[in-house]
Structure formats: structure tokens, C-alpha cells
Design an enzyme around this catalytic site. Structure first.
Site, short mmCIF file in Angstrom:
data_model
loop_
_atom_site.label_atom_id
_atom_site.label_comp_id
_atom_site.label_asym_id
_atom_site.label_seq_id
_atom_site.Cartn_x
_atom_site.Cartn_y
_atom_site.Cartn_z
N VAL A 182 112.96 -46.91 23.92
CA VAL A 182 113.49 -46.94 25.30
C VAL A 182 112.83 -45.83 26.13
O VAL A 182 112.79 -44.68 25.70
CB VAL A 182 115.03 -46.72 25.34
N ILE A 234 109.46 -40.88 27.82
CA ILE A 234 110.55 -39.98 28.27
C ILE A 234 111.38 -39.55 27.06
O ILE A 234 111.88 -40.41 26.33
CB ILE A 234 111.52 -40.70 29.25
N LYS A 286 116.86 -52.73 25.79
CA LYS A 286 116.89 -51.27 25.92
C LYS A 286 118.28 -50.77 26.33
O LYS A 286 118.77 -49.77 25.81
CB LYS A 286 115.83 -50.82 26.93
N GLY A 288 109.64 -45.36 26.99
CA GLY A 288 108.26 -44.96 26.68
C GLY A 288 108.15 -43.49 26.32
O GLY A 288 108.70 -43.05 25.30
#
Ligand code: HSE
Length: 396
Positions: free
Chosen positions: A126, A130, A199, A128
Site C-alpha cells: 500500500v 510511502i 489497499k 508504494g
């Protein structure tokens, strides 16, 4: 310890490159020597410095006691599920970027990991690049999270930005997103909202501790959004974003939804463009917390897989706070339990049909809060004498 990377596609090749080129940094962060041990793929590796690590034999990985962590970057349910299950059952940590797998099989794999005192981690699934999952289960674990709202799909945010800010055609914008390595193999998973749905199912399950199944989340993509919707929304001070939302209701059930939504221009989510994702968390102790960064692409996503490899290798045993139950009862809220305002556009004047609605432009309105049944009834009434052209919830 050796790391086995399963799948040498966009994300897997990025993970191999980091393990190969930044080996000493990864080892120092893990507190022990960590090296690329195996790369499993159906195709042989070409033009890479680590080609001797290639295997197509998963049993070689499973039987090597020096393999501490398996990093799955294949995608899809099979063979990813079988490989991860066997790895965990054989006392190896597993980390993955595979949102479909985590959303569908997360509870089972977490419970297997716990039983074998190893870790199943999924930071890259979820948001990418971050760092999002780890803060949720560690720093914000006791914050009393009540609500999550996010732009969770890089491809659709990229398409919306290119189409509506720069006038790029839909096919060209999608094809660019594919070339940049953002889109799923079947990009309808992005465009129709399924990727965002998986996600938000993962975030909700992690935060509130009970499986929320993707099939329980009403999901709409960006395929019905028109340039007229965007233009009219903008004239009224809003942006249109594909939002994934989840909130815990007073009975403990979870209201979740994926859909385009009108976002006020002064909301931090309105300024999130291109491949960027952002997740707004509301919690009792912290108030609002915003996570922002690149939500897709090779190196940002690989960086999150590497973060999990480091976490798994430096942790002794199972991280107890990464867990959710596969409850017998559904975690999802009943239909009609939440009302929200809708932006509607019509092809004739419907003021007479609307109670307390605000007319925001010619043939465009923002309704009073309506639940699912009420908006359906309104839609039917409008369609008796003309056409409801759009109905998009307003994020507040
Ligand atoms: N297709 C996904 C996206 C990849 O565009 O966000 C990252 O999960």
C-alpha cells in the site's frame, strides 16, 4: 543471511538492484550481513550482474537454511500464496508487495507467521514508497484511529492529472503510466478501482484488527468521470480524486468505499497529483496525520520491500502488532449506515425534486446528506423525466 527474491519484474528487479548495489547499507541497517541469495523467475536473467543467483527451483530456496527472508514480488494469488505459505511454515520470514495476496489471504498468512515465530510484512503493498504500514502498527498503534481516507492508486491519479490538467487523452495517459511501470499487468484493476479496494481492505484490517474483505467494499473506478464533471467541480472549488475511505462506526463496524469523490481545494488531498499517493489518518490522540509520497514505480516500491527485509532480519521472532483476525462475522457496516452529500449533474432542472440541495452551477447540485437507498431513489426519480449524468460523493 540470504534473501530470496521471487519475481524479477518491475519491483523484483528493483529489490535485487538495491540488495546488490547497497549491500553494506542494508546489512548495517539489519545489524547482520544480508545478501542476495536467489532470484526466482520463469525467465532467465539477462544483462544483470547477479545472474548467477538465478533459479527456477523454489525447493532449493526452501531447503537452504541460510535463507532468512523470502521477498515475493510476483503478484497475483498463485504461485505467490503457495510460496509464501511454505516459506513461513519452514521458519523463513516473508515480505511482499502483493496487495491482492495480502487483502485476500492476509489473516491466514499472519496467523501462520505467528505460529512459526517469523514475520509476514507487506509495507510495499500500500502506498508504494510511502512508509505507511509500519507507522500504523507501531507509532500509531494506540492512537485510536477512527478514519482513513486516501489516494491509493498512482496510475489513476496520474491519468486524472494528465487528462484534466494537461488535456492528455485517456489512452495516451494510460499508456504512459504503463511505460513508467505504474499500472498493473491488467490495468483495469487500476482504472476500475480494484487496486484501491484491495489497499483500503489491507489498511482497514490492520488498523481495526478484523478482516475486511475486498468483496465487501463498494467500489467504483474513474471510468465514468467526464471532463464536464471535472470542469464543473473545479468552478465550484473542488478537485475530483479517486478516494479509498474507511471509518469505524459507533457499533465497531467498518464503513468503507472506493469511488471518485469531490475534494475541497483547501484539503491536502486536493493537491496530490501525478503518481503521488496520500493517506489522511484521523485518530483520537493525534488528530489528522498525512502520509505522502510516490505510490507506484520500481524504486519507490522496491525501497519499501527492502525496508521490510531489514525489519524482518533485525527482528527476533514475530512482531505481534502486525496481525488481524479472520472473524466469522463480517466487519463491514450495513448498507445505508452512512449518509453523505453528493455532487449531481443532470440534463434538466431538478430543483423541484431536491430537498435542501445547493445549486452550484447550471444543472449541477450538491445534495443534502443521503444514504445509499436515498441516492438510488433520487436517481430513479430524476431518470423518470431526463437523465442523471453524474453522482459523485463529496469528501468532508
Ligand atoms: N498499479 C498500482 C498503482 C501499483 O498504480 O498504484 C502500486 O501498487
Amino acid at each position: 543471511m540470504k534473501i530470496a527474491v521471487l519475481g524479477h519484474g518491475t519491483v523484483g528487479s528493483g529489490v535485487c538492484e538495491i540488495l546488490w548495489n547497497k549491500n553494506s547499507e542494508v546489512s548495517s541497517a539489519a545489524g547482520k550481513p544480508v545478501e542476495l541469495g536467489y532470484v526466482l523467475d520463469i525467465k532467465e536473467l539477462e544483462n544483470v550482474p547477479y545472474s548467477e543467483k538465478y533459479t527456477k527451483d523454489f525447493s532449493a530456496i526452501l531447503s537452504d537454511p541460510e535463507v532468512g527472508t523470502v521477498a515475493e514480488c510476483i503478484g497475483g494469488l498463485e504461485p505467490a500464496y503457495s510460496y509464501i505459505k511454505s516459506a513461513l511454515e519452514n521458519g523463513k520470514n516473508a515480505v511482499t508487495s502483493n496487495k491482492e495476496l495480502v487483502a485476500e489471504k492476509g489473516a491466514e498468512l499472519l496467523s501462520i507467521a505467528r505460529a512459526h515465530n517469523v514475520n509476514f510484512l507487506f509495507e510495499a503493498s500500500v502506498g508504494g514508497g510511502i512508509p505507511l504500514i509500519r507507522p500504523l502498527y507501531s507509532a500509531m498503534n494506540a492512537a485510536g484511529i477512527t478514519e482513513i481516507a486516501g489516494i491509493l492508486n498512482g496510475t489513476t491519479n496520474y491519468i486524472l492529472t494528465k487528462m484534466f490538467r494537461f488535456g492528455t487523452g485517456y489512452s495516451e495517459a494510460l499508456s504512459d503510466a504503463q511505460k513508467l511501470g505504474y499500472a498493473e499487468r491488467d490495468p483495469s484493476a487500476d482504472v476500475l478501482g480494484w487496486d484501491s479496494c484491495r489497499k483500503i481492505a489491507i489498511l482497514s484490517s490492520l488498523v481495526w484488527g478484523k478482516t475486511l474483505k475486498p468483496s465487501e467494499i463498494p467500489t467504483e473506478g474513474i471510468d465514468k468521470i467526464s471532463a464536464d464533471d471535472v470542469k464543473t467541480a473545479e468552478q465550484c472549488g473542488f478537485s475530483i480524486k479517486l478516494l479509498a475511505r474507511a471509518k469505524q462506526l459507533s457499533d465497531g463496524k467498518i464503513f468503507a468505499k472506493v469511488s471518485p469523490a469531490l475534494v475541497k481545494n483547501d484539503s491536502p488531498l486536493a493537491t496530490v497529483n501525478d503518481v503521488f499517493n496520500a493517506v489522511l489518518i484521523k485518530a483520537e490522540t493525534t488528530g489528522e496525520v498525512l502520509f505522502y509520497g510516490k505510490g507506484a514505480g520500481k524504486m519507490p516500491t522496491a525501497s519499501s520491500v527492502i525496508a521490510d527485509i531489514i525489519e524482518a532480519e533485525k527482528t527476533d521472532g514475530n512482531i505481534k502488532s502486525v496481525f488481524w483476525e479472520d472473524g466469522a462475522q463480517s466487519a463491514a457496516a450495513e448498507k445505508d449506515s452512512v449518509s453523505e452529500r453528493y455532487f449531481i449533474r443532470t440534463d434538466y432542472d431538478v430543483s423541484a425534486l431536491l430537498l435542501k440541495a445547493e445549486k452550484v452551477s447550471d444543472l449541477a447540485y450538491i445534495t443534502n446528506p443521503l444514504n445509499d437507498s436515498e441516492i438510488s431513489v433520487l436517481e430513479e426519480k430524476i431518470n423518470e423525466h431526463g437523465k442523471l449524468l453524474s453522482k459523485i460523493p463529496v469528501f468532508e
